[in-house]
Scaffold this active site. Structure first.
Site, PDB file in Angstrom:
ATOM      1  N   GLU A 101     -31.619 -57.719  35.906  1.00 18.20           N
ATOM      2  CA  GLU A 101     -33.113 -58.392  35.261  1.00 18.20           C
ATOM      3  C   GLU A 101     -33.581 -59.734  36.358  1.00 18.20           C
ATOM      4  O   GLU A 101     -32.168 -60.581  36.556  1.00 18.20           O
ATOM      5  CB  GLU A 101     -32.047 -58.921  33.988  1.00 18.20           C
ATOM      6  CG  GLU A 101     -31.901 -58.167  32.876  1.00 18.20           C
ATOM      7  CD  GLU A 101     -33.300 -56.519  32.408  1.00 18.20           C
ATOM      8  OE1 GLU A 101     -34.361 -58.317  31.818  1.00 18.20           O
ATOM      9  OE2 GLU A 101     -33.329 -55.674  32.778  1.00 18.20           O
ATOM     10  N   CYS A 154     -35.227 -68.355  34.116  1.00 15.77           N
ATOM     11  CA  CYS A 154     -35.761 -67.589  34.709  1.00 15.77           C
ATOM     12  C   CYS A 154     -37.190 -67.662  34.167  1.00 15.77           C
ATOM     13  O   CYS A 154     -38.553 -67.015  34.289  1.00 15.77           O
ATOM     14  CB  CYS A 154     -35.118 -66.148  34.854  1.00 15.77           C
ATOM     15  SG  CYS A 154     -34.847 -66.244  32.831  1.00 15.77           S
TER      16      CYS A 154
HETATM   17  P1  NAD Z   1     -29.225 -64.892  42.860  1.00 14.81           P
HETATM   18  O1  NAD Z   1     -29.487 -63.527  43.559  1.00 14.81           O
HETATM   19  O2  NAD Z   1     -28.350 -65.857  44.121  1.00 14.81           O
HETATM   20  O3  NAD Z   1     -27.425 -64.323  42.557  1.00 14.81           O
HETATM   21  C1  NAD Z   1     -26.664 -63.736  41.892  1.00 14.81           C
HETATM   22  C2  NAD Z   1     -25.806 -63.251  41.402  1.00 14.81           C
HETATM   23  O4  NAD Z   1     -25.502 -62.276  42.549  1.00 14.81           O
HETATM   24  C3  NAD Z   1     -24.795 -64.107  41.988  1.00 14.81           C
HETATM   25  O5  NAD Z   1     -23.706 -63.915  40.949  1.00 14.81           O
HETATM   26  C4  NAD Z   1     -24.626 -63.782  43.002  1.00 14.81           C
HETATM   27  O6  NAD Z   1     -23.464 -64.562  43.747  1.00 14.81           O
HETATM   28  C5  NAD Z   1     -24.657 -62.454  43.704  1.00 14.81           C
HETATM   29  N1  NAD Z   1     -24.319 -61.883  44.630  1.00 14.81           N
HETATM   30  C6  NAD Z   1     -25.306 -62.327  45.605  1.00 14.81           C
HETATM   31  N2  NAD Z   1     -25.656 -61.313  47.001  1.00 14.81           N
HETATM   32  C7  NAD Z   1     -24.956 -59.960  46.068  1.00 14.81           C
HETATM   33  C8  NAD Z   1     -25.069 -59.133  46.710  1.00 14.81           C
HETATM   34  N3  NAD Z   1     -25.501 -58.485  47.825  1.00 14.81           N
HETATM   35  N4  NAD Z   1     -24.431 -58.347  46.037  1.00 14.81           N
HETATM   36  C9  NAD Z   1     -23.989 -58.430  44.830  1.00 14.81           C
HETATM   37  N5  NAD Z   1     -23.954 -60.076  43.776  1.00 14.81           N
HETATM   38  C10 NAD Z   1     -24.393 -60.618  44.994  1.00 14.81           C
HETATM   39  O7  NAD Z   1     -29.760 -65.809  41.571  1.00 14.81           O
HETATM   40  P2  NAD Z   1     -28.662 -67.124  41.238  1.00 14.81           P
HETATM   41  O8  NAD Z   1     -29.362 -68.202  42.326  1.00 14.81           O
HETATM   42  O9  NAD Z   1     -27.559 -66.687  40.493  1.00 14.81           O
HETATM   43  O10 NAD Z   1     -29.733 -66.978  39.661  1.00 14.81           O
HETATM   44  C11 NAD Z   1     -30.976 -67.125  39.389  1.00 14.81           C
HETATM   45  C12 NAD Z   1     -31.831 -66.059  39.630  1.00 14.81           C
HETATM   46  O11 NAD Z   1     -31.785 -65.327  38.709  1.00 14.81           O
HETATM   47  C13 NAD Z   1     -33.422 -66.596  39.642  1.00 14.81           C
HETATM   48  O12 NAD Z   1     -34.407 -65.427  40.415  1.00 14.81           O
HETATM   49  C14 NAD Z   1     -34.067 -65.963  38.604  1.00 14.81           C
HETATM   50  O13 NAD Z   1     -35.187 -65.813  37.831  1.00 14.81           O
HETATM   51  C15 NAD Z   1     -33.405 -65.813  38.186  1.00 14.81           C
HETATM   52  N6  NAD Z   1     -32.248 -65.404  36.450  1.00 14.81           N
HETATM   53  C16 NAD Z   1     -33.023 -63.834  36.008  1.00 14.81           C
HETATM   54  C17 NAD Z   1     -33.163 -63.890  34.109  1.00 14.81           C
HETATM   55  C18 NAD Z   1     -33.639 -62.354  33.713  1.00 14.81           C
HETATM   56  O14 NAD Z   1     -33.418 -62.553  32.468  1.00 14.81           O
HETATM   57  N7  NAD Z   1     -34.605 -62.263  34.174  1.00 14.81           N
HETATM   58  C19 NAD Z   1     -31.431 -64.751  33.399  1.00 14.81           C
HETATM   59  C20 NAD Z   1     -32.092 -65.699  35.171  1.00 14.81           C
HETATM   60  C21 NAD Z   1     -31.739 -66.037  35.704  1.00 14.81           C
END
Ligand code: NAD
Length: 516
Positions: free
Chosen positions: A288, A322
Site C-alpha cells: 500500500e 497518504c
Molecule cells: P518508507 O517507505 O520510507 O518506510 C516504510 C517502512 O519501510 C518503514 O518501516 C521503513 O523502515 C521500511 N523500509 C525502508 N527501507 C526498507 C527496505 N529496503 N526493505 C524493507 N523495509 C524497508 O515510508 P514512510 O516514510 O514510513 O511512510 C510514508 C509513505 O507511506 C508515504 O508514501 C505514504 O503515502 C505511504 N502510506 C501509504 C498508505 C496507504 O494505505 N496506501 C498509508 C500510509 C502511508
C-alpha cells in the site's frame, strides 16, 4: 448465533470540551513520567537486547527522547524466524473462534489504555489530541472488525454437488509473514497490518518504522497481556535498509505486508519475486503505497464547504497522510473566489506543539523537513507561493502551512508526493479538464469532488481513478468497516484494509474430493 455484539466504530472524544481535554492532559502527564525507557526486541514473547538502539525523539521538541528501541541485527533473523514458525504451528491449530476471542481481548486492553496510547503518539509522532485519538480508535476498530470478519472465513465454501463424491473447499492460513508499516499511523496501520494476517492463523515479524518504535512497543505490551502464544507476534525494530532486505529475501518468509513509499515498495516487490535457494513457494506481497490526492471544486460547489474540506484534507496531521489532499483543482469560474476562502482558512491555522493541541504541529523528522523544503524551493521556481513556505519555531521540525497557486501540470509539486503541509492549487478550464488533470497521475489513492451538479458527481463516480473517492466532504479519515481503504495504480495492491476481503489475502483455499 453470533459470538460477539455487532461491530461499531470506536467513538471519538469532543476535545472542544474541558472534560476530555483535562483527561487527555492527565494521560500526557502520566506518559511524560515514562519517557526515556528502553524497549527490547520481543521474540517468542521474550525480551532480547541487541546492544544497539534506535533513539526515538519528539518531533515538536527535538531534543526530547521518547525512548530507545533495541535495533535488530542480522544475527537475530534466524532466531525470530524460528520463533515465528513455532508460534505459527501452535496458533494455526486454534479454531477461528478461539483466535477471535484473543483479538477481542486485545481490543479491550487497548480500549482501556486508549488515551495513554494516544498520548504516546502525541509525543512520539507529533499528533494533536484528535489526530492521536483517531489513530488509536482506528487501531481498536481493526482488531474488533477483523475478529468478526475471521469468523466468516471459518466455514467451508459452497460448491456444486457431484454424484458419488464429497467436495469441500475451505480456507487455511499460509505461514509466517513480515509486516512493515510506516510511521504516519504508527498504531492504526501497524495494528491492522499485523492483526489481519494473525486473525486467520498466521504468525508475523513486525518491523516498525524507525521514527515510531515506542508506540509499537506499547502495542506489543497489549499483545503480551492478551495471551497470544509465543512467537505469533514478534516485535523486531531495525534499520529498513539493512534488516528490511534480509527479512524480505528470507526463504522462509511466506508473505510481506508493506505500507510505505513507492520507492521502497517497488524494491520489495522486485526482491520478493526472486525465489531464493530453499524457498518452496511464491511470496505473497501486499504493497500500500503513496498518493498525489486531488480534490476537484466545480462551479456549482458550496465554496465555504469546499474551502473547509480542502483545509482539513491538506493540513490535518501536517499533510502527512497518504490520503492527504496535495492538489486542489478548481474550475476557472470559481478559482479566484475559492482560493481566497481557502487562504483565509489555512492562514488561520495555528502552529505549535501537539502537546498543546495546536491544529498544525511539527513534521516527523529533520529529514522529512528537509525533503519538504526541497519541494518548496522547486515550487518557488515553477509556481506562485501565496502562503507559508518557511520553517517555524526552532525547537521542533516545524513548517508553515504552505500554498502554491497557479501550479502548472508538469511542476514537481503537482506530480510528486511531498508528504507535508504543501498544497498545489491548479486551475482547470471546466469539470472535464479538472477530471483529466486529477487522473493524470501515476497514483490513484484518494480523491474528492465538491459539487452540487448531479452529472458531475455521477461522472466522477465512474471516471475518477481513486481507490477512495469522497463527494462533498474531506478526503481523509476513512473508517474501518465503513470505508475499506486502498488505492489504484501505483498507489498499491488495493488490499482494502478494513474491508471484507482483506483477511482472505492471507489465506489459501484447499479443495478435498472424496469419491465413495
Ligand atoms: P518508507 O517507505 O520510507 O518506510 C516504510 C517502512 O519501510 C518503514 O518501516 C521503513 O523502515 C521500511 N523500509 C525502508 N527501507 C526498507 C527496505 N529496503 N526493505 C524493507 N523495509 C524497508 O515510508 P514512510 O516514510 O514510513 O511512510 C510514508 C509513505 O507511506 C508515504 O508514501 C505514504 O503515502 C505511504 N502510506 C501509504 C498508505 C496507504 O494505505 N496506501 C498509508 C500510509 C502511508
Amino acid at each position: 448465533m453470533e459470538l460477539f455484539e455487532p461491530f461499531r466504530n470506536e467513538p471519538y472524544s469532543d476535545f472542544t470540551q474541558e472534560g476530555p481535554q483535562q483527561a487527555y492532559r492527565q494521560a500526557l502527564a502520566e506518559v511524560r513520567n515514562q519517557l526515556g525507557r528502553d524497549y527490547p526486541l520481543i521474540i517468542g514473547n521474550k525480551p532480547l537486547e541487541t546492544g544497539q538502539w534506535i533513539v526515538s525523539s519528539n518531533p515538536c521538541a527535538k531534543d526530547e527522547v521518547i525512548g530507545r528501541a533495541a535495533k535488530a541485527q542480522a544475527a537475530q533473523i534466524e532466531p525470530v524466524m524460528a520463533a515465528a514458525y513455532q508460534g505459527y504451528h501452535e496458533w494455526s491449530g486454534w479454531s477461528m473462534a478461539e483466535r477471535a476471542r484473543t483479538l477481542v481481548k486485545l481490543a479491550a486492553i487497548m480500549r482501556r489504555r486508549k488515551l495513554e496510547l494516544a498520548a504516546w503518539m502525541t509525543l512520539e509522532a507529533g499528533k494533536n489530541y484528535a489526530e492521536a485519538e483517531a489513530d488509536t480508535a482506528e487501531a481498536i476498530d481493526f482488531v474488533e472488525y477483523y475478529a468478526r470478519q475471521s469468523l466468516r472465513l471459518a466455514e467451508p465454501l459452497p460448491t456444486y454437488p457431484y454424484p458419488g463424491e464429497e467436495n469441500t473447499s475451505f480456507l487455511i492460513s499460509i505461514g509466517v509473514g513480515v509486516v512493515i508499516p510506516p510511521w504516519n499511523f504508527p498504531l492504526a496501520i501497524l495494528t491492522g497490518m499485523t492483526i489481519g494476517p494473525v486473525a486467520v492463523g498466521n504468525a508475523v515479524i513486525v518491523k516498525p518504522a524507525s521514527d515510531t518504535p515506542v508506540i509499537a512497543a506499547k502495542f506489543m505490551e497489549c499483545v503480551l497481556e492478551a495471551g497470544f502464544p509465543p512467537g505469533v507476534i514478534n516485535y523486531f525494530p531495525g534499520g529498513g535498509s539493512d534488516i528490511g532486505d534480509a527479512l524480505v529475501d528470507h526463504p522462509r518468509t511466506r508473505f510481506i505486508n508493506f505500507t510505505g513509499s513507492l520507492a521502497v515498495g517497488l524494491r520489495i516487490n522486485e526482491r520478493a519475486a526472486k525465489v531464493q535457494s530453499g524457498q518452496t513457494w511464491l511470496k505473497k506481497v501486499y504493497l500500500e503505497l503513496g498518493g498525489k490526492d486531488a480534490l476537484i471544486v466545480d462551479e456549482s460547489a458550496d465554496l465555504d464547504l469546499a474551502a473547509a474540506a480542502a483545509a482539513a484534507s491538506g493540513y490535518g496531521y501536517q499533510g502527512q497522510k497518504c490520503s492527504a489532499m496535495s492538489r486542489l483543482i478548481v474550475v476557472d469560474k470559481v478559482y479566484d473566489a475559492l482560493l481566497k476562502k481557502f487562504l483565509a482558512r489555512v492562514g488561520a491555522l495555528k502552529l505549535g506543539p501537539a502537546e498543546g493541541n495546536y491544529p498544525v504541529n511539527a513534521v516527523i523528522s529533520a529529514k522529512a523537513q528537509e525533503s519538504i523544503l526541497g519541494y518548496i524551493a522547486k515550487g518557488k521556481e515553477q509556481a506562485r507561493l501565496v502562503l507559508g513556505g518557511k520553517t517555524a519555531r526552532p525547537d521542533g521540525h516545524y513548517l508553515e502551512p504552505t500554498v502554491f497557486a497557479d501550479v502548472p501540470e508538469d511542476a514537481a509539486i503537482a506530480c510528486e508526493e511531498i508528504f507535508g503541509p504543501v498544497v498545489a492549487v491548479m486551475r482547470a478550464k471546466d469539470f472535464s479538464d479538472a477530471l483529466r488533470i486529477a487522473n493524470d497521475s501515476p497514483y490513484g489513492l484518494t480523491g474528492g469532488v465538491i459539487s452540487r451538479q448531479r452529472e458531475h458527481i455521477e461522472r466522477a463516480r465512474r471516471e475518477f481513478m481513486a481507490g477512495n473517492l469522497y463527494v462533498n466532504r474531506k478526503i481523509t479519515g476513512a473508517l474501518v468497516g465503513v470505508q475499506p481503504f486502498g488505492g489504484f495504480k501505483l498507489s498499491g495492491s488495493n488490499a482494502k484494509a478494513g474491508g471484507p476481503d482483506y483477511l482472505r489475502l492471507f489465506m489459501e483455499m484447499k479443495t478435498v474430493t472424496e469419491r465413495f
